[in-house]
Design a protein around this motif. Structure first.
Motif, PDB file in Angstrom:
ATOM      1  N   LYS A 229     -16.686 -42.167 -24.252  1.00  0.00           N
ATOM      2  CA  LYS A 229     -16.548 -42.324 -22.771  1.00  0.00           C
ATOM      3  C   LYS A 229     -16.542 -43.783 -22.494  1.00  0.00           C
ATOM      4  CE  LYS A 229     -18.844 -39.604 -19.895  1.00  0.00           C
ATOM      5  NZ  LYS A 229     -19.820 -38.945 -19.220  1.00  0.00           N
ATOM      6  N   GLU A 230     -17.549 -44.326 -23.251  1.00  0.00           N
ATOM      7  CA  GLU A 230     -17.765 -45.932 -23.077  1.00  0.00           C
ATOM      8  C   GLU A 230     -16.533 -46.671 -23.416  1.00  0.00           C
ATOM      9  OE1 GLU A 230     -21.860 -43.977 -23.432  1.00  0.00           O
ATOM     10  OE2 GLU A 230     -19.983 -43.816 -24.419  1.00  0.00           O
ATOM     11  N   PHE A 233     -13.755 -45.809 -20.645  1.00  0.00           N
ATOM     12  CA  PHE A 233     -14.051 -46.509 -19.490  1.00  0.00           C
ATOM     13  C   PHE A 233     -13.548 -47.985 -19.418  1.00  0.00           C
ATOM     14  CE2 PHE A 233     -17.176 -43.298 -17.058  1.00  0.00           C
ATOM     15  CZ  PHE A 233     -16.283 -42.452 -16.959  1.00  0.00           C
ATOM     16  N   ALA A 237     -11.048 -49.569 -17.037  1.00  0.00           N
ATOM     17  CA  ALA A 237     -11.541 -50.552 -16.094  1.00  0.00           C
ATOM     18  C   ALA A 237     -10.552 -52.026 -16.449  1.00  0.00           C
ATOM     19  CB  ALA A 237     -12.671 -51.159 -16.499  1.00  0.00           C
ATOM     20  N   LEU A 244     -10.948 -46.392 -12.072  1.00  0.00           N
ATOM     21  CA  LEU A 244     -12.349 -46.173 -12.621  1.00  0.00           C
ATOM     22  C   LEU A 244     -13.498 -45.430 -11.806  1.00  0.00           C
ATOM     23  CD1 LEU A 244     -14.166 -46.969 -15.145  1.00  0.00           C
ATOM     24  CD2 LEU A 244     -14.764 -49.205 -14.027  1.00  0.00           C
ATOM     25  N   PRO A 245     -13.506 -45.688 -10.585  1.00  0.00           N
ATOM     26  CA  PRO A 245     -14.391 -44.964  -9.715  1.00  0.00           C
ATOM     27  C   PRO A 245     -14.186 -43.525  -9.783  1.00  0.00           C
ATOM     28  CG  PRO A 245     -13.496 -46.866  -8.558  1.00  0.00           C
ATOM     29  CD  PRO A 245     -12.918 -46.745  -9.537  1.00  0.00           C
ATOM     30  N   TYR A 247     -13.030 -41.755 -12.253  1.00  0.00           N
ATOM     31  CA  TYR A 247     -13.234 -41.385 -13.636  1.00  0.00           C
ATOM     32  C   TYR A 247     -14.796 -41.292 -13.532  1.00  0.00           C
ATOM     33  CZ  TYR A 247      -9.085 -41.055 -16.162  1.00  0.00           C
ATOM     34  OH  TYR A 247      -7.788 -40.611 -16.830  1.00  0.00           O
ATOM     35  N   GLU A 248     -15.586 -42.223 -13.049  1.00  0.00           N
ATOM     36  CA  GLU A 248     -16.904 -42.221 -13.184  1.00  0.00           C
ATOM     37  C   GLU A 248     -17.556 -41.154 -12.455  1.00  0.00           C
ATOM     38  OE1 GLU A 248     -17.953 -46.884 -13.587  1.00  0.00           O
ATOM     39  OE2 GLU A 248     -17.894 -46.000 -11.541  1.00  0.00           O
ATOM     40  N   ARG A 249     -16.834 -40.647 -11.199  1.00  0.00           N
ATOM     41  CA  ARG A 249     -17.263 -39.394 -10.440  1.00  0.00           C
ATOM     42  C   ARG A 249     -16.785 -38.142 -11.329  1.00  0.00           C
ATOM     43  NH1 ARG A 249     -15.049 -42.664  -6.324  1.00  0.00           N
ATOM     44  NH2 ARG A 249     -13.267 -41.090  -6.116  1.00  0.00           N
ATOM     45  N   TYR A 251     -16.308 -37.825 -14.468  1.00  0.00           N
ATOM     46  CA  TYR A 251     -16.782 -37.702 -15.934  1.00  0.00           C
ATOM     47  C   TYR A 251     -18.363 -37.820 -15.821  1.00  0.00           C
ATOM     48  CZ  TYR A 251     -12.560 -36.201 -17.819  1.00  0.00           C
ATOM     49  OH  TYR A 251     -11.235 -35.642 -18.371  1.00  0.00           O
ATOM     50  N   ALA A 252     -19.269 -37.370 -15.130  1.00  0.00           N
ATOM     51  CA  ALA A 252     -20.636 -37.548 -15.039  1.00  0.00           C
ATOM     52  C   ALA A 252     -20.929 -36.818 -16.272  1.00  0.00           C
ATOM     53  CB  ALA A 252     -21.265 -36.751 -14.131  1.00  0.00           C
TER      54      ALA A 252
END
Length: 265
Positions: A229-230, A233, A237, A244-245, A247-249, A251-252
């Protein structure tokens, strides 16, 4: 990407027992992969070797130099009941260094000699080199080759799978193997949300698979385990910052919402 280093080592075992998969055994002659696919779930496994899931995964390749010999000893055991073995579950067994080490070819010859069926997942055109042994396996205990195709868009392919052969070349090799009666399938995996998940993109890969003689077609949506994930992401980015936002939502955790997965299927 830095200069690639090949770390030759000896393995104690060749066959790995697997649970929760449609096969019980796997093997991987190499760990790490110069294909450098940014979504690759196997990136996390490089941490087992004290290396990172980013550049190390792509440039520090572990070579299990004695695997063919170890495998033959394991296949010769009276307890071996010739269950199917999956190759390419942790890194591509036909990445470029296979041209030098030829471990995968020797592994296939051992499986043929001990009448053991095999399935292979690859993105590489180098597999065509081993057509003769794959054909012998297909006519004997069984062999199936699955080509991973995530997109037919050349620009996207170069971004997300920078070290791989072009998708159209993989499809040509699929056709050659199919014409030689080696059963082949296509994995549309992983489907990348917001990048390769349009109806047009999915239809294009499915149609190409059929046109080139694929006997099966499967798909899976992107999973993002820790470390993978890191890395992914960071890739998003840099190349798709507007996504990106989202994906962040989405893939919690490791998996995207089940309703999205159902819609894709």
């Amino acid at each position: 990407m830095g200069r690639t280093t090949y770390i030759e080592t000896e393995c104690r075992t060749a066959l790995n027992r697997v649970s929760g998969m449609p096969f019980r055994w796997s093997l991987n002659p190499y760990r790490g992969c110069v294909h450098g696919c940014h979504y690759c779930y196997a990136r996390a496994s490089h941490a087992y070797f004290g290396m990172n899931a980013d550049e190390d995964f792509e440039t520090k390749i572990v070579v299990k130099a004695n695997m063919p010999e170890v495998l033959r000893r394991e296949l010769a055991r009276p307890s071996w009941i010739r269950e199917r073995v999956a190759i390419g579950t942790a890194s591509d067994a036909y990445q470029p260094c296979e041209g030098r080490y030829q471990l995968t070819r020797q592994v296939l010859e051992a499986l043929r000699d001990y009448a053991t069926p095999v399935s292979i997942v690859t993105k590489s055109t180098l597999i065509l080199r081993d057509l003769y042994v794959l054909s012998e396996l297909a006519q004997g205990p069984g062999a199936t080759v699955y080509f991973t195709i995530t997109t037919l868009d050349d620009d996207l392919w170069r971004l997300i799978e920078p070290g791989t052969p072009p998708p159209h070349k993989r499809l040509k090799v699929l056709r050659r193997l199919s014409e030689a009666n080696v059963p082949c399938g296509v994995f549309l995996a992983p489907i990348l949300p917001g990048i390769t998940d349009t109806v047009e993109s999915i239809d294009a890969v499915a149609a190409a698979a059929k046109a080139h003689g694929a006997a099966s077609f499967g798909s899976a949506v992107l999973r993002l385990a820790p470390l993978v994930k890191e890395h992914y992401f960071g890739f998003v980015a840099e190349t798709f910052p507007d996504l990106l936002p989202r994906y962040e939502r989405a893939y919690a955790g490791t998996n995207i919402a089940s309703d999205y997965q159902a819609a894709i299927q």
